[in-house]
Scaffold this motif. Structure first.
Motif, PDB file in Angstrom:
ATOM      1  N   UNK A   1       0.833  -1.208   0.000  1.00 52.54           N
ATOM      2  CA  UNK A   1       0.000   0.000   0.000  1.00 52.54           C
ATOM      3  C   UNK A   1       0.865   1.255   0.000  1.00 52.54           C
ATOM      4  N   UNK A   2       1.933   1.249   0.789  1.00 50.03           N
ATOM      5  CA  UNK A   2       2.927   2.325   0.732  1.00 50.03           C
ATOM      6  C   UNK A   2       4.020   1.840  -0.218  1.00 50.03           C
ATOM      7  N   UNK A   3       4.064   2.318  -1.459  1.00 53.80           N
ATOM      8  CA  UNK A   3       4.960   1.735  -2.467  1.00 53.80           C
ATOM      9  C   UNK A   3       6.434   1.744  -2.092  1.00 53.80           C
ATOM     10  N   UNK A   4       6.873   2.761  -1.340  1.00 59.30           N
ATOM     11  CA  UNK A   4       8.296   2.854  -0.996  1.00 59.30           C
ATOM     12  C   UNK A   4       8.667   2.004   0.207  1.00 59.30           C
ATOM     13  N   UNK A   5       7.682   1.401   0.867  1.00 65.97           N
ATOM     14  CA  UNK A   5       7.945   0.587   2.052  1.00 65.97           C
ATOM     15  C   UNK A   5       8.440  -0.800   1.667  1.00 65.97           C
ATOM     16  N   UNK A   6       9.051  -1.460   2.644  1.00 62.51           N
ATOM     17  CA  UNK A   6       9.544  -2.818   2.437  1.00 62.51           C
ATOM     18  C   UNK A   6      10.866  -3.000   3.131  1.00 62.51           C
TER      19      UNK A   6
ATOM     20  N   UNK B   1      17.815  -3.598   5.685  1.00 60.36           N
ATOM     21  CA  UNK B   1      17.297  -2.312   6.158  1.00 60.36           C
ATOM     22  C   UNK B   1      15.797  -2.272   5.937  1.00 60.36           C
ATOM     23  N   UNK B   2      15.060  -1.894   6.959  1.00 63.37           N
ATOM     24  CA  UNK B   2      13.619  -1.698   6.842  1.00 63.37           C
ATOM     25  C   UNK B   2      13.336  -0.321   6.248  1.00 63.37           C
ATOM     26  N   UNK B   3      12.374  -0.244   5.362  1.00 63.23           N
ATOM     27  CA  UNK B   3      11.937   1.018   4.764  1.00 63.23           C
ATOM     28  C   UNK B   3      10.455   1.211   5.086  1.00 63.23           C
ATOM     29  N   UNK B   4      10.080   2.380   5.540  1.00 66.33           N
ATOM     30  CA  UNK B   4       8.683   2.650   5.880  1.00 66.33           C
ATOM     31  C   UNK B   4       8.348   4.102   5.603  1.00 66.33           C
ATOM     32  N   UNK B   5       7.055   4.365   5.468  1.00 67.21           N
ATOM     33  CA  UNK B   5       6.559   5.723   5.260  1.00 67.21           C
ATOM     34  C   UNK B   5       5.944   6.299   6.524  1.00 67.21           C
ATOM     35  N   UNK B   6       5.536   5.417   7.445  1.00 64.84           N
ATOM     36  CA  UNK B   6       4.872   5.866   8.670  1.00 64.84           C
ATOM     37  C   UNK B   6       5.599   5.306   9.887  1.00 64.84           C
TER      38      UNK B   6
END
Length: 504
Positions: free
Chosen positions: A452-457, A476-481
């Motif tokens: 749902x958040x395309x840049x997350x993962x 590395x974790x990537x998140x928007x929120x």
């Protein structure tokens, strides 16, 4: 149309509530239509506006959300009915779903013939089944409860429920992966290679079902994918290939409904998987499809026995439906590439196509093998020569040029976005990377917000067999929120994903 059509209409209001593809109508609990018709929460009702109608699930609300003479619509119901704010709609009890008797029969262990499956799929495609009914059908068919003929019939009726494309020539190439291996985003690369060779490959893809990203999710970070059939035709006729989200087409509409319910259930059924995959290929006009099946301890297909069973089912159903398939077993012991999540996987794809020094070699190598098999399968190259041709098309930049041309024809190429929040996860000891749990990594990427958040993962920094030292980053974790990042870290604290230690 009965009963409520004699009542005064209700003024329609858009509620702005997203319910995916399920139609929902909201009415005041003291509404005269609810009282006169005996409607209660979760009643299935028919909504009529001029010549249009849909079947929706009723949700009853308290004041002041709606007035007595108003009916609110979810976003999907609003799009389907097409009203203008304030239009009057009429409401009636939905017609009886005769096909549910077939679903109940399947629940009790009876087999379904083609007419019975056709009745169910027709009602599903028409939007007559709520999520609960679809879940019942999916569950009744899971766990090996559908035999070969049922799977063949299910595939055929799913094709017949929608449109079917005809490109006027053969071969029409296609490539598919059954999934279950994070980051295995070979499709955009394979499509670019095949189209660069001059073959036709009208690729339709799904969004994520049980994974952190589907091919449509990945491609949407770079180019529009919600194309209509005529737009798709234009792109394919111009460039030989496309990257289109199957949900924007009417090629196998029942499958989109089934996927919507299967996603939160995290339910994979061989029969539904085969019918889903093959019906989309047939409806899109494919004649030759190479199907990648990764096999590994934490992949979707975990053993050689499971692989052989799925391979045989794919081949038998495809043959019965007139589709040429070649099933390819690939290694599924660890994720492919570095990124897991739409934007991160897109960046891997771009790196491979551009021939960047930092491109993940495993992703490029897998794509070349699959493209080579497809070139040979379609008769473009002699047996044993396809892989060399595919490698040449990729290394020369021809595939990258074709990828750019397809994206431009679809509406333009853009750079995938990067996440705002990043958190490295460090090795807790020295040693070798002995195992990587693909399923848990996929789960972690979803908790971080993907797709749902395309840049997350997440972005992997190690591979199986790598030696690491304590304090080195594993991924590395990537998140928007911040909340999603914290949620993912909480899961990580109690679920080991990468095993580091000395050789056993």
């Amino acid at each position: 149309m009965t009963g409520a059509l004699h009542n005064a209409g209700l003024a329609v209001r858009r509620m702005g509530i997203e319910t995916q593809q399920e139609y929902v109508v909201y009415m005041h609990r003291d509404c005269h239509v609810c009282r006169s018709e005996g409607f209660t929460a979760q009643t299935r009702v028919s909504l009529y506006l001029n010549e249009r109608s849909i079947i929706a699930t009723l949700n009853v609300v308290d004041p002041p959300l709606l007035e007595l003479d108003e009916a609110g619509l979810s976003n999907s119901a609003w799009r389907a009915l097409g009203p203008v704010q304030g239009d009057l709609i009429t409401v009636a009890h939905a017609p009886t779903l005769d096909s549910m008797s077939q679903v109940r029969a399947k629940i009790y262990g009876h087999r379904l013939d083609a007419p019975a499956l056709g009745s169910i799929i027709s009602d599903v495609a028409a939007g007559h089944y709520p999520g609960t009914h679809i879940a019942a059908f999916l569950s009744a068919c899971a766990g090996g409860r559908m035999d070969l003929q049922e799977t063949i019939d299910l595939t055929r009726v799913m094709v017949s429920a929608g449109e079917r494309l005809d490109w006027g020539h053969s071969p029409i190439a296609d490539k598919h992966c059954v999934g279950g291996l994070p980051g295995n985003r070979t499709t955009p690369i394979v499509v670019s290679i095949i189209a660069a060779a001059g073959l036709t490959i009208p690729k339709t893809s799904s969004r994520a079902i049980t994974s952190p990203a589907g091919t449509a999710d990945v491609m949407e970070t770079m180019t529009p994918v919600a194309l209509g059939i005529e737009q798709m035709r234009h792109v394919v006729q111009r460039e030989g290939g496309c990257f289109v989200w199957g949900g924007s087409l009417s090629l196998s509409p029942a499958d989109d409904m089934l996927i919507r319910v299967a996603r939160p259930l995290d339910l994979d059924s061989d029969a539904q998987l085969v019918a889903s995959v093959l019906s989309k290929k047939i409806a899109a006009g494919a004649t030759h499809s190479v199907i990648d099946v990764p096999v590994g301890p934490t992949a979707k297909v975990r053993s050689d026995a499971d692989y052989r069973r799925l391979k045989e089912l794919l081949e038998q159903v495809a043959k019965a439906c007139g589709l040429n398939v070649q099933v390819v077993r690939s290694l599924g012991t660890q994720p492919v590439g570095r990124g897991i999540g739409p934007s991160l996987e897109a960046r891997d794809v771009l790196a491979v196509l551009q021939g960047a020094a930092h491109a993940p070699r495993d992703l490029g190598a897998r794509a070349v093998v699959l493209a080579g098999r497809l070139l040979e399968f379609c008769g473009y190259s002699k047996p044993g020569s396809g892989e060399a041709i595919a490698h040449r098309l990729l290394a020369s930049g021809a595939a990258w040029a074709k990828f750019q041309a397809i994206c431009e024809a679809q509406g333009g190429l853009r750079e995938p976005t990067l996440s705002r929040l990043r958190e490295p996860v460090l090795a807790q000891r020295d040693g070798l990377v002995r195992a990587i749990d693909s399923r848990r990594l996929a789960r972690l990427a979803k908790l971080a917000g993907a797709p749902k958040a395309p840049a997350a993962g997440l972005e992997l920094h190690v591979r199986l067999g790598d030696r690491v030292e304590k304090g080195m980053p594993l991924f590395s974790l990537h998140a928007e929120a911040p909340g999603e990042l914290a949620y993912a870290l909480k899961y990580l604290a109690s679920h080991p994903l990468i095993d580091v230690g000395e050789p056993q």
